[in-house]
Design a protein around this motif. Structure first.
Motif, PDB file in Angstrom:
ATOM      1  N   HIS A   6       0.736  -1.191   0.058  1.00  9.33           N
ATOM      2  CA  HIS A   6      -0.356  -0.253  -0.399  1.00  9.33           C
ATOM      3  C   HIS A   6       0.828   1.056   0.175  1.00  9.33           C
ATOM      4  N   GLN A   7       1.850   1.281   0.880  1.00  6.07           N
ATOM      5  CA  GLN A   7       3.096   2.289   1.299  1.00  6.07           C
ATOM      6  C   GLN A   7       3.873   2.505  -0.486  1.00  6.07           C
ATOM      7  N   LEU A   8       4.547   1.142  -0.989  1.00  2.00           N
ATOM      8  CA  LEU A   8       4.917   1.454  -2.876  1.00  2.00           C
ATOM      9  C   LEU A   8       3.806   2.116  -3.049  1.00  2.00           C
ATOM     10  N   HIS A   9       2.295   1.631  -3.100  1.00  2.00           N
ATOM     11  CA  HIS A   9       1.190   2.359  -4.382  1.00  2.00           C
ATOM     12  C   HIS A   9       1.474   3.703  -4.055  1.00  2.00           C
ATOM     13  N   ILE A  10       1.382   4.574  -2.425  1.00  2.00           N
ATOM     14  CA  ILE A  10       1.016   5.648  -2.649  1.00  2.00           C
ATOM     15  C   ILE A  10       2.157   6.700  -3.140  1.00  2.00           C
ATOM     16  N   PHE A  11       3.693   5.792  -2.943  1.00  2.00           N
ATOM     17  CA  PHE A  11       4.899   6.956  -3.325  1.00  2.00           C
ATOM     18  C   PHE A  11       5.303   6.915  -4.655  1.00  2.00           C
ATOM     19  N   SER A  73       5.910  -3.595  -9.156  1.00  8.89           N
ATOM     20  CA  SER A  73       5.211  -4.325  -8.131  1.00  8.89           C
ATOM     21  C   SER A  73       3.723  -4.037  -8.054  1.00  8.89           C
ATOM     22  N   ILE A  74       3.389  -3.274  -8.823  1.00  8.68           N
ATOM     23  CA  ILE A  74       1.958  -2.568  -9.419  1.00  8.68           C
ATOM     24  C   ILE A  74       1.170  -3.092  -9.837  1.00  8.68           C
ATOM     25  N   GLU A  75       2.615  -3.259 -11.518  1.00  7.65           N
ATOM     26  CA  GLU A  75       2.068  -3.933 -13.017  1.00  7.65           C
ATOM     27  C   GLU A  75       1.691  -4.806 -12.453  1.00  7.65           C
ATOM     28  N   LEU A  76       2.963  -5.363 -11.677  1.00  6.71           N
ATOM     29  CA  LEU A  76       2.432  -6.966 -11.189  1.00  6.71           C
ATOM     30  C   LEU A  76       1.284  -7.853 -10.383  1.00  6.71           C
ATOM     31  N   MET A  77       1.398  -7.041  -9.023  1.00  8.73           N
ATOM     32  CA  MET A  77      -0.868  -7.134  -8.849  1.00  8.73           C
ATOM     33  C   MET A  77      -1.717  -7.004  -9.780  1.00  8.73           C
ATOM     34  N   ARG A  78      -1.853  -5.544 -10.801  1.00 10.84           N
ATOM     35  CA  ARG A  78      -2.673  -5.598 -11.557  1.00 10.84           C
ATOM     36  C   ARG A  78      -2.750  -6.862 -12.569  1.00 10.84           C
ATOM     37  N   ASP A  79      -1.755  -7.382 -13.455  1.00  2.13           N
ATOM     38  CA  ASP A  79      -1.838  -8.578 -13.961  1.00  2.13           C
ATOM     39  C   ASP A  79      -2.330 -10.049 -12.852  1.00  2.13           C
ATOM     40  N   ALA A  80      -1.700  -9.714 -12.225  1.00  4.45           N
ATOM     41  CA  ALA A  80      -2.031 -11.262 -10.967  1.00  4.45           C
ATOM     42  C   ALA A  80      -4.001 -10.365 -10.966  1.00  4.45           C
TER      43      ALA A  80
END
Length: 301
Positions: A6-11, A73-80
């Motif tokens: 969540h913090q990575l997403h905000i960053f 990491s965000i792209e990977l999460m969306r792909d998942a």
């Protein structure tokens, strides 16, 4: 403390948007909450990640190092999410939802086509009704969830912001303000208005902003109050008065040159659209995917 996605997403969002305030708006968070999460991430790494310059937020050397990993990491999460969603669509692909009048009649129709192209295995059953009816059907387990223009207090329901909308001044094509790109609120309130009925979400947003700007809503000359946006549009087109409604509802009339959208330079009539569902029920995967689509695609409208 473990590394927090969540913090990575905000960053990542702050870096992309260039400011804490823009990131907060995109993430539907307060600016202090965004700042606090960035500070926690900096504490975790022991390095300053962002610095505020005169114009925008810039990445430090540590921030530049972290940025591609956060993006990946965000792209990977969306792909998942997409992969798992597509798997479930083949098993359960029917989505039942309700939408209040403005959302169902004017906002969603422009989004359903792109959504169907991206997720062809989902069929959508949409009911357009008022907020009370939507809540009754969700509580009665007849709908998975709904989309409404304002949250209300209900002990069994959860309301979450999905999209932002901004009301604009709408005038007839031949109106004295029609040729102006921007007008002041003082100019606007001197003209007669056609309004939605009291209690409607649109009316509440308009009156709240007027009071915030020091204008009593009762000062407006209301020549007509109508119970639907369609009726308001027809009355404005006929020259009965001007109004403040969502520009999404007048795109057809605007394209035909029948109505004009005018910006009010010293007022912002912004509002959120909310999803509503039972607190005790997990939303099915198609519903989660549809809401994710609305949050992402709706920002481009």
């Amino acid at each position: 403390m473990a590394l927090n996605f969540h913090q990575l997403h905000i960053f990542y969002t702050v870096a992309e948007r260039g400011s804490f305030s823009a990131a907060a708006q995109a993430l539907h968070m307060t600016q202090p909450a965004v700042t606090m999460q960035i500070q926690s991430l900096e504490d975790y790494f022991g390095s300053k990640l962002l610095v505020r310059s005169t114009k925008r937020v810039e990445l430090t050397e540590a921030g530049q190092t972290l940025y591609p990993y956060a993006k990946r990491s965000i792209e990977l999460m969306r792909d998942a999410e997409k992969a798992m969603s597509r798997l479930n669509f083949m098993l359960e692909g029917r989505l039942q939802l309700g939408a209040s009048l403005t959302i169902g009649e004017y906002v969603l129709p422009r989004l359903l086509g792109p959504f169907a192209s991206q997720y062809p295995h989902i069929s959508i059953a949409l009911k357009v009704m008022n907020t009370t009816q939507i809540i009754d059907e969700i509580v009665g387990h007849q709908l998975n969830f709904g989309l409404v223009e304002a949250p209300i207090h209900h002990p069994d329901l959860s309301f979450d912001p999905v999209m932002e909308d901004e009301l604009k001044l709408i005038v007839p094509a031949e109106h004295p303000l029609a040729g102006r790109e921007r007008v002041t609120l003082h100019e606007v309130v001197s003209y007669p208005f056609v309004l939605r009925e009291k209690g409607s979400g649109t009316r509440q947003v308009m009156e709240s902003e007027l009071m915030h700007r020091g204008f009593e809503p009762d000062r407006i000359e209301s020549v007509m109050e109508l119970g639907s946006t369609g009726a308001v549009k027809s009355a404005v087109e006929a020259g009965i008065g001007i109004t403040i409604i969502s520009p999404s509802s007048v795109k057809h009339e605007q394209a035909l040159g029948l109505l004009k959208v005018v910006n009010i330079e010293d007022a912002e009539f912004k509002r959120q659209f909310y999803s509503v569902h039972l607190k005790s029920a997990l939303l099915p995967v198609p519903a989660v995917t549809f809401l994710t689509f609305l949050r992402e695609y709706g920002q481009r409208l």
